[in-house]
Design a protein around this motif. Structure first.
Motif, PDB file in Angstrom:
ATOM      1  N   ASN A  43     -25.855 -16.057 -53.599  1.00  0.00           N
ATOM      2  CA  ASN A  43     -26.370 -15.664 -53.924  1.00  0.00           C
ATOM      3  C   ASN A  43     -27.271 -14.299 -52.763  1.00  0.00           C
ATOM      4  N   TRP A  44     -27.022 -14.804 -51.583  1.00  0.00           N
ATOM      5  CA  TRP A  44     -27.330 -13.276 -50.629  1.00  0.00           C
ATOM      6  C   TRP A  44     -26.269 -13.177 -50.011  1.00  0.00           C
ATOM      7  N   THR A  45     -26.031 -11.589 -49.851  1.00  0.00           N
ATOM      8  CA  THR A  45     -24.813 -11.301 -48.554  1.00  0.00           C
ATOM      9  C   THR A  45     -25.428 -11.210 -47.528  1.00  0.00           C
ATOM     10  N   LEU A  46     -24.741 -11.308 -46.219  1.00  0.00           N
ATOM     11  CA  LEU A  46     -24.858 -11.449 -45.126  1.00  0.00           C
ATOM     12  C   LEU A  46     -24.384 -10.109 -44.403  1.00  0.00           C
ATOM     13  N   GLY A  47     -24.434  -9.629 -43.458  1.00  0.00           N
ATOM     14  CA  GLY A  47     -24.151  -8.118 -42.192  1.00  0.00           C
ATOM     15  C   GLY A  47     -23.765  -9.395 -41.700  1.00  0.00           C
ATOM     16  N   ALA A  48     -22.506  -8.371 -40.739  1.00  0.00           N
ATOM     17  CA  ALA A  48     -21.880  -9.055 -40.284  1.00  0.00           C
ATOM     18  C   ALA A  48     -22.569  -9.997 -39.240  1.00  0.00           C
ATOM     19  N   THR A  49     -23.007  -9.344 -38.889  1.00  0.00           N
ATOM     20  CA  THR A  49     -23.834 -10.111 -37.261  1.00  0.00           C
ATOM     21  C   THR A  49     -24.781 -11.083 -37.375  1.00  0.00           C
ATOM     22  N   MET A  50     -25.212 -11.237 -39.024  1.00  0.00           N
ATOM     23  CA  MET A  50     -26.271 -11.754 -39.181  1.00  0.00           C
ATOM     24  C   MET A  50     -25.726 -13.437 -39.677  1.00  0.00           C
ATOM     25  N   THR A  51     -26.636 -14.389 -38.808  1.00  0.00           N
ATOM     26  CA  THR A  51     -26.278 -16.341 -39.281  1.00  0.00           C
ATOM     27  C   THR A  51     -27.005 -16.225 -40.405  1.00  0.00           C
TER      28      THR A  51
ATOM     29  N   LEU B  32     -33.053 -16.985 -40.209  1.00  0.00           N
ATOM     30  CA  LEU B  32     -32.022 -16.132 -40.195  1.00  0.00           C
ATOM     31  C   LEU B  32     -31.621 -15.868 -38.100  1.00  0.00           C
ATOM     32  N   THR B  33     -30.131 -15.983 -37.726  1.00  0.00           N
ATOM     33  CA  THR B  33     -30.243 -15.174 -36.579  1.00  0.00           C
ATOM     34  C   THR B  33     -29.449 -14.377 -37.074  1.00  0.00           C
ATOM     35  N   GLY B  34     -30.012 -13.171 -35.817  1.00  0.00           N
ATOM     36  CA  GLY B  34     -29.313 -11.628 -35.454  1.00  0.00           C
ATOM     37  C   GLY B  34     -27.936 -11.933 -34.885  1.00  0.00           C
ATOM     38  N   GLY B  35     -27.308 -10.697 -34.483  1.00  0.00           N
ATOM     39  CA  GLY B  35     -26.328 -10.957 -33.239  1.00  0.00           C
ATOM     40  C   GLY B  35     -26.178  -9.951 -32.975  1.00  0.00           C
ATOM     41  N   ALA B  36     -25.512  -9.283 -31.953  1.00  0.00           N
ATOM     42  CA  ALA B  36     -25.626  -7.999 -31.137  1.00  0.00           C
ATOM     43  C   ALA B  36     -26.030  -7.091 -31.772  1.00  0.00           C
ATOM     44  N   VAL B  37     -25.408  -6.514 -32.815  1.00  0.00           N
ATOM     45  CA  VAL B  37     -25.502  -5.654 -33.351  1.00  0.00           C
ATOM     46  C   VAL B  37     -26.417  -5.255 -34.665  1.00  0.00           C
ATOM     47  N   ALA B  38     -27.881  -4.246 -34.542  1.00  0.00           N
ATOM     48  CA  ALA B  38     -28.552  -4.801 -34.919  1.00  0.00           C
ATOM     49  C   ALA B  38     -28.551  -4.265 -36.145  1.00  0.00           C
ATOM     50  N   ALA B  39     -27.808  -2.973 -36.568  1.00  0.00           N
ATOM     51  CA  ALA B  39     -27.213  -2.681 -37.786  1.00  0.00           C
ATOM     52  C   ALA B  39     -27.430  -3.349 -38.851  1.00  0.00           C
ATOM     53  N   THR B  40     -26.502  -4.516 -38.395  1.00  0.00           N
ATOM     54  CA  THR B  40     -25.652  -5.601 -39.497  1.00  0.00           C
ATOM     55  C   THR B  40     -26.485  -6.901 -39.426  1.00  0.00           C
ATOM     56  N   ASN B  41     -27.487  -6.600 -38.688  1.00  0.00           N
ATOM     57  CA  ASN B  41     -28.300  -8.256 -39.174  1.00  0.00           C
ATOM     58  C   ASN B  41     -29.340  -7.420 -40.496  1.00  0.00           C
ATOM     59  N   ILE B  42     -28.682  -7.455 -41.049  1.00  0.00           N
ATOM     60  CA  ILE B  42     -29.090  -7.779 -42.616  1.00  0.00           C
ATOM     61  C   ILE B  42     -28.348  -8.882 -43.151  1.00  0.00           C
ATOM     62  N   ILE B  43     -29.269  -9.290 -44.019  1.00  0.00           N
ATOM     63  CA  ILE B  43     -29.324  -9.790 -45.289  1.00  0.00           C
ATOM     64  C   ILE B  43     -29.896  -9.106 -47.255  1.00  0.00           C
ATOM     65  N   THR B  44     -28.837  -9.371 -47.596  1.00  0.00           N
ATOM     66  CA  THR B  44     -29.060  -9.073 -49.116  1.00  0.00           C
ATOM     67  C   THR B  44     -29.160  -9.291 -50.275  1.00  0.00           C
ATOM     68  N   GLN B  45     -30.244  -8.888 -51.579  1.00  0.00           N
ATOM     69  CA  GLN B  45     -29.697  -9.456 -53.107  1.00  0.00           C
ATOM     70  C   GLN B  45     -29.682  -8.728 -53.465  1.00  0.00           C
ATOM     71  N   THR B  46     -28.795  -8.501 -54.430  1.00  0.00           N
ATOM     72  CA  THR B  46     -28.451  -7.337 -55.441  1.00  0.00           C
ATOM     73  C   THR B  46     -29.448  -8.010 -56.344  1.00  0.00           C
ATOM     74  N   LEU B  47     -30.640  -6.700 -56.930  1.00  0.00           N
ATOM     75  CA  LEU B  47     -31.302  -7.448 -58.267  1.00  0.00           C
ATOM     76  C   LEU B  47     -31.536  -5.753 -59.253  1.00  0.00           C
ATOM     77  N   VAL B  48     -31.147  -6.335 -60.443  1.00  0.00           N
ATOM     78  CA  VAL B  48     -31.502  -5.147 -61.477  1.00  0.00           C
ATOM     79  C   VAL B  48     -32.509  -5.499 -62.717  1.00  0.00           C
ATOM     80  N   ALA B  49     -33.573  -4.828 -62.235  1.00  0.00           N
ATOM     81  CA  ALA B  49     -34.856  -4.620 -62.984  1.00  0.00           C
ATOM     82  C   ALA B  49     -34.563  -3.490 -63.686  1.00  0.00           C
ATOM     83  N   ALA B  50     -35.760  -3.794 -65.399  1.00  0.00           N
ATOM     84  CA  ALA B  50     -36.029  -2.871 -65.882  1.00  0.00           C
ATOM     85  C   ALA B  50     -37.015  -1.868 -65.466  1.00  0.00           C
ATOM     86  N   ALA B  51     -38.538  -2.395 -64.541  1.00  0.00           N
ATOM     87  CA  ALA B  51     -39.172  -1.886 -63.690  1.00  0.00           C
ATOM     88  C   ALA B  51     -39.130  -0.762 -62.854  1.00  0.00           C
TER      89      ALA B  51
END
Length: 83
Positions: free
Chosen positions: A14-22, A40-59
């Motif tokens: 359910n979670w998607t990691l950025g390229a440099t996140m473990t 969660l451990t970030g790597g050398a590239v701050a811009a890709t140290n992310i973890i996301t989950q797409t949600l769809v909600a009516a409100a």
């Protein structure tokens, strides 16, 4: 109603990691139990140290809470609705 799937176990598909996140489910949870929270451990590239989950909600307005503990490092930890 909890919209986020697996909020304490970010090792699931359910979670998607950025390229440099473990991730690993190796941290003590809020209840003191071993291996109940995700580290969660970030790597050398701050811009890709992310973890996301797409949600769809009516409100358009939602309230949520998170539990965060910095283990090492410095700098901002950002929680965003739209990246």
């Amino acid at each position: 109603m909890q919209l986020v799937l697996d909020p304490r176990d970010m090792t699931t598909a359910n979670w998607t990691l950025g390229a440099t996140m473990t991730r690993a489910r190796t941290s003590v949870g809020w209840d003191g139990a071993a291996n109940m929270a995700t580290r969660l451990t970030g790597g050398a590239v701050a811009a890709t140290n992310i973890i996301t989950q797409t949600l769809v909600a009516a409100a358009s307005s939602r309230t949520y809470s998170v539990g965060i503990k910095r283990v090492t490092g410095t700098g901002a930890v950002l929680i965003t609705q739209d990246n």
